[in-house]
Design a protein around this motif. Structure first.
Motif, PDB file in Angstrom:
ATOM      1  N   VAL A 115       0.840  -1.190   0.000  1.00 26.91           N
ATOM      2  CA  VAL A 115       0.000   0.000   0.000  1.00 26.91           C
ATOM      3  C   VAL A 115       0.880   1.247   0.000  1.00 26.91           C
ATOM      4  O   VAL A 115       1.290   1.730   1.047  1.00 26.91           O
ATOM      5  CB  VAL A 115      -0.946  -0.002   1.224  1.00 26.91           C
ATOM      6  CG1 VAL A 115      -1.892   1.195   1.161  1.00 26.91           C
ATOM      7  CG2 VAL A 115      -1.742  -1.291   1.258  1.00 26.91           C
ATOM      8  N   ASP A 116       1.212   1.707  -1.200  1.00 26.92           N
ATOM      9  CA  ASP A 116       1.945   2.966  -1.323  1.00 26.92           C
ATOM     10  C   ASP A 116       1.558   3.644  -2.626  1.00 26.92           C
ATOM     11  O   ASP A 116       0.878   3.057  -3.466  1.00 26.92           O
ATOM     12  CB  ASP A 116       3.461   2.760  -1.203  1.00 26.92           C
ATOM     13  CG  ASP A 116       4.023   1.877  -2.307  1.00 26.92           C
ATOM     14  OD1 ASP A 116       3.618   2.036  -3.491  1.00 26.92           O
ATOM     15  OD2 ASP A 116       4.872   1.028  -2.022  1.00 26.92           O
ATOM     16  N   LEU A 117       1.989   4.882  -2.778  1.00 31.42           N
ATOM     17  CA  LEU A 117       1.555   5.703  -3.903  1.00 31.42           C
ATOM     18  C   LEU A 117       1.924   5.085  -5.247  1.00 31.42           C
ATOM     19  O   LEU A 117       1.095   5.011  -6.151  1.00 31.42           O
ATOM     20  CB  LEU A 117       2.155   7.108  -3.776  1.00 31.42           C
ATOM     21  CG  LEU A 117       1.778   8.089  -4.882  1.00 31.42           C
ATOM     22  CD1 LEU A 117       0.274   8.302  -4.938  1.00 31.42           C
ATOM     23  CD2 LEU A 117       2.497   9.418  -4.688  1.00 31.42           C
ATOM     24  N   ARG A 118       3.164   4.619  -5.387  1.00 35.27           N
ATOM     25  CA  ARG A 118       3.601   4.073  -6.679  1.00 35.27           C
ATOM     26  C   ARG A 118       2.715   2.891  -7.098  1.00 35.27           C
ATOM     27  O   ARG A 118       2.231   2.816  -8.222  1.00 35.27           O
ATOM     28  CB  ARG A 118       5.068   3.644  -6.592  1.00 35.27           C
ATOM     29  CG  ARG A 118       5.700   3.326  -7.935  1.00 35.27           C
ATOM     30  CD  ARG A 118       7.140   2.903  -7.769  1.00 35.27           C
ATOM     31  NE  ARG A 118       7.273   1.747  -6.907  1.00 35.27           N
ATOM     32  CZ  ARG A 118       7.099   0.489  -7.314  1.00 35.27           C
ATOM     33  NH1 ARG A 118       6.768   0.233  -8.559  1.00 35.27           N
ATOM     34  NH2 ARG A 118       7.230  -0.517  -6.470  1.00 35.27           N
ATOM     35  N   GLU A 119       2.495   1.986  -6.149  1.00 33.75           N
ATOM     36  CA  GLU A 119       1.676   0.806  -6.419  1.00 33.75           C
ATOM     37  C   GLU A 119       0.233   1.213  -6.733  1.00 33.75           C
ATOM     38  O   GLU A 119      -0.409   0.652  -7.615  1.00 33.75           O
ATOM     39  CB  GLU A 119       1.723  -0.112  -5.191  1.00 33.75           C
ATOM     40  CG  GLU A 119       1.354  -1.541  -5.471  1.00 33.75           C
ATOM     41  CD  GLU A 119       2.392  -2.297  -6.293  1.00 33.75           C
ATOM     42  OE1 GLU A 119       1.981  -3.232  -7.011  1.00 33.75           O
ATOM     43  OE2 GLU A 119       3.593  -1.973  -6.228  1.00 33.75           O
ATOM     44  N   ALA A 120      -0.265   2.215  -5.996  1.00 32.87           N
ATOM     45  CA  ALA A 120      -1.641   2.687  -6.207  1.00 32.87           C
ATOM     46  C   ALA A 120      -1.789   3.263  -7.613  1.00 32.87           C
ATOM     47  O   ALA A 120      -2.771   2.985  -8.309  1.00 32.87           O
ATOM     48  CB  ALA A 120      -2.007   3.741  -5.166  1.00 32.87           C
ATOM     49  N   LEU A 121      -0.816   4.053  -8.041  1.00 30.79           N
ATOM     50  CA  LEU A 121      -0.896   4.659  -9.375  1.00 30.79           C
ATOM     51  C   LEU A 121      -0.803   3.598 -10.470  1.00 30.79           C
ATOM     52  O   LEU A 121      -1.469   3.704 -11.494  1.00 30.79           O
ATOM     53  CB  LEU A 121       0.203   5.715  -9.545  1.00 30.79           C
ATOM     54  CG  LEU A 121       0.029   6.962  -8.675  1.00 30.79           C
ATOM     55  CD1 LEU A 121       1.254   7.860  -8.756  1.00 30.79           C
ATOM     56  CD2 LEU A 121      -1.236   7.732  -9.045  1.00 30.79           C
ATOM     57  N   GLU A 122      -0.002   2.558 -10.227  1.00 33.53           N
ATOM     58  CA  GLU A 122       0.129   1.477 -11.217  1.00 33.53           C
ATOM     59  C   GLU A 122      -1.148   0.642 -11.314  1.00 33.53           C
ATOM     60  O   GLU A 122      -1.379  -0.024 -12.311  1.00 33.53           O
ATOM     61  CB  GLU A 122       1.306   0.567 -10.858  1.00 33.53           C
ATOM     62  CG  GLU A 122       2.649   1.158 -11.227  1.00 33.53           C
ATOM     63  CD  GLU A 122       3.826   0.283 -10.796  1.00 33.53           C
ATOM     64  OE1 GLU A 122       3.598  -0.899 -10.428  1.00 33.53           O
ATOM     65  OE2 GLU A 122       4.955   0.783 -10.822  1.00 33.53           O
ATOM     66  N   ASN A 123      -1.952   0.651 -10.255  1.00 36.53           N
ATOM     67  CA  ASN A 123      -3.163  -0.183 -10.212  1.00 36.53           C
ATOM     68  C   ASN A 123      -4.420   0.657 -10.018  1.00 36.53           C
ATOM     69  O   ASN A 123      -5.388   0.213  -9.407  1.00 36.53           O
ATOM     70  CB  ASN A 123      -3.054  -1.205  -9.073  1.00 36.53           C
ATOM     71  CG  ASN A 123      -1.946  -2.203  -9.321  1.00 36.53           C
ATOM     72  OD1 ASN A 123      -2.097  -3.130 -10.093  1.00 36.53           O
ATOM     73  ND2 ASN A 123      -0.805  -1.979  -8.677  1.00 36.53           N
ATOM     74  N   LEU A 124      -4.395   1.852 -10.592  1.00 40.98           N
ATOM     75  CA  LEU A 124      -5.500   2.795 -10.416  1.00 40.98           C
ATOM     76  C   LEU A 124      -6.836   2.205 -10.857  1.00 40.98           C
ATOM     77  O   LEU A 124      -7.868   2.422 -10.221  1.00 40.98           O
ATOM     78  CB  LEU A 124      -5.197   4.069 -11.210  1.00 40.98           C
ATOM     79  CG  LEU A 124      -5.764   5.365 -10.656  1.00 40.98           C
ATOM     80  CD1 LEU A 124      -5.483   5.497  -9.170  1.00 40.98           C
ATOM     81  CD2 LEU A 124      -5.202   6.553 -11.400  1.00 40.98           C
ATOM     82  N   ASP A 125      -6.819   1.437 -11.951  1.00 41.73           N
ATOM     83  CA  ASP A 125      -8.060   0.836 -12.449  1.00 41.73           C
ATOM     84  C   ASP A 125      -8.692  -0.071 -11.402  1.00 41.73           C
ATOM     85  O   ASP A 125      -9.913  -0.090 -11.220  1.00 41.73           O
ATOM     86  CB  ASP A 125      -7.803   0.074 -13.750  1.00 41.73           C
ATOM     87  CG  ASP A 125      -6.677  -0.951 -13.620  1.00 41.73           C
ATOM     88  OD1 ASP A 125      -5.781  -0.769 -12.760  1.00 41.73           O
ATOM     89  OD2 ASP A 125      -6.682  -1.944 -14.370  1.00 41.73           O
TER      90      ASP A 125
END
Length: 185
Positions: A115-125
């Motif tokens: 749970v971090d920003l980079r991972e969130a942006l990569e899995n936005l869908d």
């Protein structure tokens, strides 16, 4: 059978928005279910206000609650992500906290515990699909993180998608193990 939103009675729990912001208060993923913020500028101003009012708090261990602009906001921070759920001032705080927990758990599972920003942006869908499983037009549908993540996984039709039933159960097991370890400290 569709009801008019305005005709809903209070026994139907509703939320006004769900926000996922980064550690600088910038929008990662947001969903609004109310006309309280008619323009994008109004939405951005609200997000800035929520972020500013909460950034000095330490909502890492558990959810915190504030009253902002006559609305209840429950929130929680993890790494560089800030999770928020806003409800009417007469909405049940426990219900809002449950929605926040479901959102947080669902996102944790679809991000496979990263749970971090980079991972969130990569899995936005996948995060946007989480919103859709939790709330429909403001009405709370589901607050169980594993069910939310399971439905999100079933939407990812691609069999090669990283999120399968197996990875969800693995993520759940890892999350349980992590929780148990942190409780035993």
């Amino acid at each position: 059978m569709h009801h008019e939103i305005s005709g809903l009675s209070n026994d139907c729990p509703t939320v006004k928005n769900i926000l996922l912001l980064d550690s600088e208060g910038k929008r990662v993923a947001v969903r609004y279910y109310s006309d309280d913020w008619p323009t994008n500028a109004a939405k951005l101003a609200y997000e800035k206000s929520v972020f500013t009012k909460t950034q000095k708090t330490n909502a890492r261990a558990e959810a915190e609650i504030i009253i902002l602009e006559n609305r209840i906001v429950v929130y929680r921070f993890v790494q560089d992500l800030h999770f928020f759920v806003t409800g009417e001032d007469d909405e049940n705080e426990l219900m809002l906290a449950t929605v926040l927990q479901g959102f947080f758990d669902g996102v944790t599972l679809v991000l496979r515990n990263n749970v971090d920003l980079r991972e969130a942006l990569e899995n936005l869908d996948l995060i946007l699909l989480c919103f859709d499983e939790i709330v429909d037009r403001g009405i709370v549908l589901e607050t169980d993180g594993s069910i939310i993540a399971g439905k999100v996984a079933s939407h990812s039709i691609d069999d090669n998608s990283p999120l399968s039933e197996q990875t969800i159960s693995q993520a759940l097991a890892a999350a349980r193990e992590h929780l148990t370890r942190s409780l035993l400290r």
